[in-house]
Design an enzyme around this catalytic site. Structure first.
Site, PDB file in Angstrom:
ATOM      1  N   LYS A 173       0.845  -1.191   0.000  1.00 15.55           N
ATOM      2  CA  LYS A 173       0.000   0.000   0.000  1.00 15.55           C
ATOM      3  C   LYS A 173       0.883   1.245   0.000  1.00 15.55           C
ATOM      4  CE  LYS A 173      -1.648   3.090   2.720  1.00 15.55           C
ATOM      5  NZ  LYS A 173      -1.863   4.186   1.782  1.00 15.55           N
ATOM      6  N   GLU A 248       9.506   1.446  11.306  1.00 12.78           N
ATOM      7  CA  GLU A 248      10.562   2.466  11.162  1.00 12.78           C
ATOM      8  C   GLU A 248       9.856   3.813  11.293  1.00 12.78           C
ATOM      9  OE1 GLU A 248      12.870   4.931  10.484  1.00 12.78           O
ATOM     10  OE2 GLU A 248      12.745   4.554   8.319  1.00 12.78           O
ATOM     11  N   CYS A 282      13.315  10.658   7.897  1.00  7.19           N
ATOM     12  CA  CYS A 282      13.326  10.256   9.305  1.00  7.19           C
ATOM     13  C   CYS A 282      14.697  10.461   9.928  1.00  7.19           C
ATOM     14  CB  CYS A 282      12.861   8.827   9.446  1.00  7.19           C
ATOM     15  SG  CYS A 282      13.667   7.701   8.337  1.00  7.19           S
ATOM     16  N   GLU A 382       8.703  16.034  16.395  1.00  2.09           N
ATOM     17  CA  GLU A 382       9.177  15.891  15.020  1.00  2.09           C
ATOM     18  C   GLU A 382       8.390  16.851  14.126  1.00  2.09           C
ATOM     19  OE1 GLU A 382       8.203  12.249  12.812  1.00  2.09           O
ATOM     20  OE2 GLU A 382      10.277  12.240  12.126  1.00  2.09           O
TER      21      GLU A 382
HETATM   22  P1  NDP Z   1       1.536   8.261   8.425  1.00  2.00           P
HETATM   23  O1  NDP Z   1       2.262   7.513   9.477  1.00  2.00           O
HETATM   24  O2  NDP Z   1       0.125   8.609   8.654  1.00  2.00           O
HETATM   25  O3  NDP Z   1       1.571   7.421   7.040  1.00  2.00           O
HETATM   26  C1  NDP Z   1       2.551   6.513   6.635  1.00  2.00           C
HETATM   27  C2  NDP Z   1       1.871   5.369   5.875  1.00  2.00           C
HETATM   28  O4  NDP Z   1       0.957   4.689   6.733  1.00  2.00           O
HETATM   29  C3  NDP Z   1       1.040   5.845   4.685  1.00  2.00           C
HETATM   30  O5  NDP Z   1       1.061   4.866   3.667  1.00  2.00           O
HETATM   31  C4  NDP Z   1      -0.349   5.954   5.297  1.00  2.00           C
HETATM   32  O6  NDP Z   1      -1.378   5.923   4.354  1.00  2.00           O
HETATM   33  C5  NDP Z   1      -0.361   4.717   6.182  1.00  2.00           C
HETATM   34  N1  NDP Z   1      -1.340   4.758   7.267  1.00  2.00           N
HETATM   35  C6  NDP Z   1      -1.959   5.845   7.812  1.00  2.00           C
HETATM   36  N2  NDP Z   1      -2.800   5.452   8.803  1.00  2.00           N
HETATM   37  C7  NDP Z   1      -2.712   4.106   8.871  1.00  2.00           C
HETATM   38  C8  NDP Z   1      -3.337   3.115   9.692  1.00  2.00           C
HETATM   39  N3  NDP Z   1      -4.213   3.433  10.656  1.00  2.00           N
HETATM   40  N4  NDP Z   1      -3.018   1.823   9.509  1.00  2.00           N
HETATM   41  C9  NDP Z   1      -2.121   1.475   8.565  1.00  2.00           C
HETATM   42  N5  NDP Z   1      -1.521   2.357   7.741  1.00  2.00           N
HETATM   43  C10 NDP Z   1      -1.799   3.662   7.903  1.00  2.00           C
HETATM   44  O7  NDP Z   1       2.347   9.521   8.050  1.00  2.00           O
HETATM   45  P2  NDP Z   1       1.782  10.839   7.339  1.00  2.00           P
HETATM   46  O8  NDP Z   1       1.886  10.625   5.896  1.00  2.00           O
HETATM   47  O9  NDP Z   1       0.442  11.234   7.828  1.00  2.00           O
HETATM   48  O10 NDP Z   1       2.825  11.886   7.876  1.00  2.00           O
HETATM   49  C11 NDP Z   1       2.631  12.409   9.182  1.00  2.00           C
HETATM   50  C12 NDP Z   1       3.937  12.506   9.923  1.00  2.00           C
HETATM   51  O11 NDP Z   1       4.511  11.209  10.058  1.00  2.00           O
HETATM   52  C13 NDP Z   1       5.011  13.305   9.239  1.00  2.00           C
HETATM   53  O12 NDP Z   1       4.846  14.660   9.437  1.00  2.00           O
HETATM   54  C14 NDP Z   1       6.241  12.742   9.887  1.00  2.00           C
HETATM   55  O13 NDP Z   1       6.394  13.333  11.136  1.00  2.00           O
HETATM   56  C15 NDP Z   1       5.916  11.277  10.063  1.00  2.00           C
HETATM   57  N6  NDP Z   1       6.450  10.448   8.970  1.00  2.00           N
HETATM   58  C16 NDP Z   1       7.607   9.790   9.196  1.00  2.00           C
HETATM   59  C17 NDP Z   1       8.174   9.068   8.179  1.00  2.00           C
HETATM   60  C18 NDP Z   1       9.468   8.364   8.375  1.00  2.00           C
HETATM   61  O14 NDP Z   1      10.221   8.219   7.414  1.00  2.00           O
HETATM   62  N7  NDP Z   1       9.745   7.889   9.571  1.00  2.00           N
HETATM   63  C19 NDP Z   1       7.566   8.966   6.854  1.00  2.00           C
HETATM   64  C20 NDP Z   1       6.312   9.660   6.738  1.00  2.00           C
HETATM   65  C21 NDP Z   1       5.799  10.373   7.776  1.00  2.00           C
HETATM   66  P3  NDP Z   1      -1.976   7.315   3.777  1.00  2.00           P
HETATM   67  O15 NDP Z   1      -0.874   7.963   3.066  1.00  2.00           O
HETATM   68  O16 NDP Z   1      -3.056   6.840   2.900  1.00  2.00           O
HETATM   69  O17 NDP Z   1      -2.454   8.088   4.967  1.00  2.00           O
END
Ligand code: NDP
Length: 480
Positions: A173, A248, A282, A382
């Site tokens: 996904k 992660e 990250c 963050e």
């Molecule tokens: P999320 O953690 O919401 O999303 C990451 C992935 O998880 C996306 O594919 C998202 O889908 C999916 N997801 C969201 N909710 C669920 C759920 N309940 N169950 C399973 N999968 C889910 O990150 P965001 O994109 O909302 O970003 C928000 C914040 O997260 C950022 O500002 C940053 O702080 C952090 N982040 C950290 C990352 C890293 O590399 N460690 C990467 C991305 C974000 P969808 O996109 O459809 O919501």
């Protein structure tokens, strides 16, 4: 406008719900690159069905053949480098040079896993004590891969290739902000000749279909990169079926600069790790801890570098930093900047207020705050944007203690000429990655990639653990 479908059981098909969503280029507000399926829980069930059906065949496929498929995929990826880099820039915003580097990183890591798999099964075989007992590595079954938007193709590869090489089938996904690179990679798997059902891709909202994927008891492993908040939800949900997780998550990574450091490279480390990908990674540097006596010259050099940076459309070769990934990121980063000012931090680089009228894309200039204290939100939370929080310290112990004053523990770095100080830092810092005279974002595929504290859980990616996460160990006892 092209509409892309899900890829399930070797066929492209629309979602059962028939709804779609768009994909905005963050350099151009209101644009739409293509439409994608807003999938439902039923679509996820169909994809898991396909992965379950394909599993017995894929697990029996000889490792050498699985490896050939992945090599074919990597060869297609190499040939598509420029096209894919363009897609990543269009939907994520990062500069074209950063997108090319992302593809290159996926190729290096993928090549490493292909090389690794040749010797991986040597750890699985007759025991040294008796030829009637041995340990056998077995694929866990169906793996759910949930990837973020910040490295939409590299993170997906880092998870998917080890899963497939070790004989698991995959339901993938992509993030809603970056579905196009996910679908492009899916096409490469199709072209590489993977058998139907071995790799499936379903697009749509994580809160709905990511949730459904984790909840399905037939999915035996979830590899996720994203926010700590969602990581926690996934771990709780996965516990209901004892599904293993590789999480992660977020970071608040500190770069420590000692007074004996070479300041030029230290400033470049802050710029590279603080502002590449517009600070949305990250392992980016988000806290800069400066020994008091060098704080002034360091900050003068840093502000000068910030002012030189060209912020704009990532497709232009001259751009140093692209827009942030989308409207939510833009709003949240701007809110974090306002909050830092309200709490008394001093902005020495950046724009105090969003320009009016709003720019054509989600652009935020490199931003630096001084006079930050550890109780401020900008020190603790963050931000995931191009914002650095600067604190000063007197001693090495104080620097390490400041570095550790965070719920996160992903990456860290120190700049010093002293091996002794470096060793004190290596032993004392609470982080999954510790760098000396190298920026916080640096990594190599043979080394584990994962955080401690609330930055991650489960076996790290890359290194040997990247493969081990996707296998079970079976203890075999044989009597003739
Ligand atoms: P999320 O953690 O919401 O999303 C990451 C992935 O998880 C996306 O594919 C998202 O889908 C999916 N997801 C969201 N909710 C669920 C759920 N309940 N169950 C399973 N999968 C889910 O990150 P965001 O994109 O909302 O970003 C928000 C914040 O997260 C950022 O500002 C940053 O702080 C952090 N982040 C950290 C990352 C890293 O590399 N460690 C990467 C991305 C974000 P969808 O996109 O459809 O919501």
């Amino acid at each position: 406008m092209e509409t892309f479908h899900n890829f399930v059981g070797g066929r492209w098909a629309p979602s059962r719900g028939c709804a779609t969503f768009g994909d905005e280029n963050p350099a151009e507000r209101g644009s739409n690159l293509a439409d994608f399926q807003s999938s439902t829980a039923e679509d996820v069930r169909d994809a898991v069905d396909a992965a379950v059906d394909a599993f017995p065949m894929w697990r029996r496929t000889p490792v050498s053949e699985r490896k050939r498929h992945i090599e074919a995929f990597l060869s297609l990826l190499r040939d598509s480098r420029e096209e894919l880099a363009r897609i990543v820039t269009l939907e994520n915003g990062k500069t074209i040079r950063e997108s090319r580097a992302e593809v290159d990183s996926a190729l290096v890591e993928g090549g490493h896993h292909v090389h690794q798999i040749e010797t991986f099964y040597e750890g699985s075989g007759p025991s040294a004590f008796s030829n009637r007992t041995w340990m056998q590595f077995e694929p866990v079954g169906v793996a759910g891969i949930i990837s973020p938007w910040n490295f939409p193709m590299n993170v997906m590869c880092r998870k998917t290739l080890p899963a497939l090489l070790t004989g698991n089938t995959v339901v993938f996904k992509p993030a809603t902000f970056t579905p196009l690179s996910g679908v492009f990679m899916t096409k490469l798997f199709e072209k590489a000749g993977l058998p139907a059902g071995a790799f499936n891709c379903v697009t749509g909202a994580g809160s709905l279909i990511g949730h459904a994927l984790v909840a399905d008891p037939r999915v035996r492993a979830i590899s996720f990169t994203g926010s700590t908040a969602v990581g926690k939800q996934i771990q709780q949900q996965a516990a209901a079926n004892l599904t293993r997780t590789q999480l992660e998550l977020g970071g608040k990574n500190a770069l420590i600069v000692m007074d004996d450091a070479d300041l030029g490279p230290a400033v470049e480390a802050a710029v590279t790790a603080g502002f590449s990908n517009a600070g949305q990674w990250c392992t980016s540097t988000s806290r800069v801890l400066l020994q008091r006596s060098i704080a002034l010259p360091f900050l003068q050099m840093l502000v000068e570098r910030c002012e030189q940076m060209m912020v704009g459309d990532g497709l232009l070769e001259t751009t140093d930093m692209g827009p942030v990934a989308g409207p939510t990121q833009y709003r949240e980063i701007r809110a974090a900047i306002r909050q830092a000012e309200a709490q008394g931090a001093r902005m020495i680089a950046g724009e105090p207020r969003a320009p009016s009228p709003e720019p054509t894309g989600y652009f935020i200039r490199p931003t630096v705050f001084t006079q930050v204290t550890p109780d401020m939100a900008i020190f603790q939370e963050e931000i995931f944007g191009p914002v650095l929080a600067v604190c000063e310290f007197e001693s090495t112990d104080e620097a390490i203690a400041l570095g550790n004053r965070s719920m996160y523990g992903l990456s860290s770095a120190i700049f010093t000429r002293s091996r002794r100080t470096a060793q004190t830092y290596i032993d004392g810092i609470e982080a999954g990655l510790a760098h000396v005279n190298i920026h916080t974002g640096y990594k190599e595929p043979a080394m584990p990639f994962g955080g401690v504290k609330q930055s991650g859980a489960g076996l790290p990616e890359n290194s040997e653990t990247g493969l081990e996460f996707f296998v079970d160990r079976k203890a075999v006892y044989l009597r003739d």
